[in-house]
Motif scaffolding. Structure first.
Motif, PDB file in Angstrom:
ATOM      1  N   HIS A 109       0.816  -1.218   0.000  1.00 48.74           N
ATOM      2  CA  HIS A 109       0.000   0.000   0.000  1.00 48.74           C
ATOM      3  C   HIS A 109       0.849   1.267   0.000  1.00 48.74           C
ATOM      4  O   HIS A 109       0.379   2.333   0.392  1.00 48.74           O
ATOM      5  CB  HIS A 109      -1.002   0.019   1.156  1.00 48.74           C
ATOM      6  CG  HIS A 109      -1.925  -1.150   1.161  1.00 48.74           C
ATOM      7  ND1 HIS A 109      -2.952  -1.295   0.261  1.00 48.74           N
ATOM      8  CD2 HIS A 109      -1.944  -2.263   1.935  1.00 48.74           C
ATOM      9  CE1 HIS A 109      -3.572  -2.437   0.490  1.00 48.74           C
ATOM     10  NE2 HIS A 109      -2.984  -3.047   1.495  1.00 48.74           N
ATOM     11  N   GLU A 110       2.103   1.164  -0.438  1.00 53.03           N
ATOM     12  CA  GLU A 110       2.984   2.320  -0.512  1.00 53.03           C
ATOM     13  C   GLU A 110       3.020   2.865  -1.931  1.00 53.03           C
ATOM     14  O   GLU A 110       2.851   2.126  -2.900  1.00 53.03           O
ATOM     15  CB  GLU A 110       4.393   1.945  -0.063  1.00 53.03           C
ATOM     16  CG  GLU A 110       4.473   1.641   1.424  1.00 53.03           C
ATOM     17  CD  GLU A 110       5.891   1.427   1.908  1.00 53.03           C
ATOM     18  OE1 GLU A 110       6.850   1.768   1.182  1.00 53.03           O
ATOM     19  OE2 GLU A 110       6.047   0.919   3.026  1.00 53.03           O
ATOM     20  N   VAL A 111       3.253   4.179  -2.034  1.00 47.61           N
ATOM     21  CA  VAL A 111       3.388   4.817  -3.338  1.00 47.61           C
ATOM     22  C   VAL A 111       4.716   4.365  -3.939  1.00 47.61           C
ATOM     23  O   VAL A 111       5.766   4.548  -3.341  1.00 47.61           O
ATOM     24  CB  VAL A 111       3.337   6.354  -3.221  1.00 47.61           C
ATOM     25  CG1 VAL A 111       3.598   7.004  -4.565  1.00 47.61           C
ATOM     26  CG2 VAL A 111       1.997   6.806  -2.651  1.00 47.61           C
ATOM     27  N   VAL A 112       4.645   3.762  -5.121  1.00 50.57           N
ATOM     28  CA  VAL A 112       5.854   3.263  -5.793  1.00 50.57           C
ATOM     29  C   VAL A 112       6.149   4.033  -7.074  1.00 50.57           C
ATOM     30  O   VAL A 112       7.165   3.801  -7.719  1.00 50.57           O
ATOM     31  CB  VAL A 112       5.751   1.749  -6.096  1.00 50.57           C
ATOM     32  CG1 VAL A 112       5.696   0.946  -4.797  1.00 50.57           C
ATOM     33  CG2 VAL A 112       4.548   1.440  -6.982  1.00 50.57           C
ATOM     34  N   GLY A 113       5.249   4.937  -7.432  1.00 51.67           N
ATOM     35  CA  GLY A 113       5.460   5.715  -8.639  1.00 51.67           C
ATOM     36  C   GLY A 113       4.324   6.683  -8.864  1.00 51.67           C
ATOM     37  O   GLY A 113       3.398   6.794  -8.054  1.00 51.67           O
ATOM     38  N   ILE A 114       4.422   7.389  -9.966  1.00 52.79           N
ATOM     39  CA  ILE A 114       3.343   8.273 -10.405  1.00 52.79           C
ATOM     40  C   ILE A 114       3.332   8.215 -11.928  1.00 52.79           C
ATOM     41  O   ILE A 114       4.388   8.067 -12.557  1.00 52.79           O
ATOM     42  CB  ILE A 114       3.517   9.708  -9.868  1.00 52.79           C
ATOM     43  CG1 ILE A 114       2.245  10.520 -10.049  1.00 52.79           C
ATOM     44  CG2 ILE A 114       4.706  10.388 -10.514  1.00 52.79           C
ATOM     45  CD1 ILE A 114       2.188  11.773  -9.185  1.00 52.79           C
TER      46      ILE A 114
END
Length: 152
Positions: A109-114
């Motif tokens: 559930h972590e931001v790994v990109g955009i």
């Protein structure tokens, strides 16, 4: 079929909801971006955009050095997963008129990109024209009805 992990920017800078709007604007200038994910620890709690700063903060007369990111950020953040198809995410972006989507790992559930519409235009042209047309259609103004602001 191309997936979001093929398109996304991986080294994503983030900001805390406690930071000032001025710091968010400085980061956007330094990074040459129009939005920054807002993380509380490792948890995505919002996105702050150049439009949030202009419309929700500056237009309301808030001092950029005192207003907090958490007070003006967008909290209804659409996300996608690295393994989603580009076409699927393009459709979602068009439906809700957004240009950038944080990529969140389904397990951690972590931001790994955009991923941005620009990323997709550069690497995957199919469907981008239609999505851009949907995003560019004017929407109703985003006006806060909270606080002491009165609209006449």
């Amino acid at each position: 079929m191309q997936t979001i992990q093929d398109m996304m920017t991986r080294d994503v800078q983030s900001i805390s909801p406690q930071e000032t709007v001025q710091r968010a604007a400085q980061m956007m200038d330094e990074l040459n971006v129009g939005s920054i994910p807002v993380l509380d620890g490792h948890r995505l709690v919002g996105m702050i955009t150049d439009r949030d700063i202009t419309v929700r903060s500056t237009a309301a007369g808030e001092a950029p050095g005192q207003a907090r990111v958490g007070d003006v950020m967008s909290t209804d953040v659409r996300t996608c997963a690295p393994n989603q198809t580009v076409d699927e995410v393009l459709g979602q972006m068009g439906d809700v008129q957004i240009r950038r989507v944080p990529v969140v790992d389904e397990a951690s559930h972590e931001v790994v990109g955009i991923v941005s519409l620009g990323d997709m235009a550069a690497k995957h042209s199919a469907g981008v024209d239609h999505t851009l047309e949907e995003i560019s259609t004017p929407a109703a103004p985003d006006r806060s009805t909270t606080g002491s602001q009165t609209r006449h």
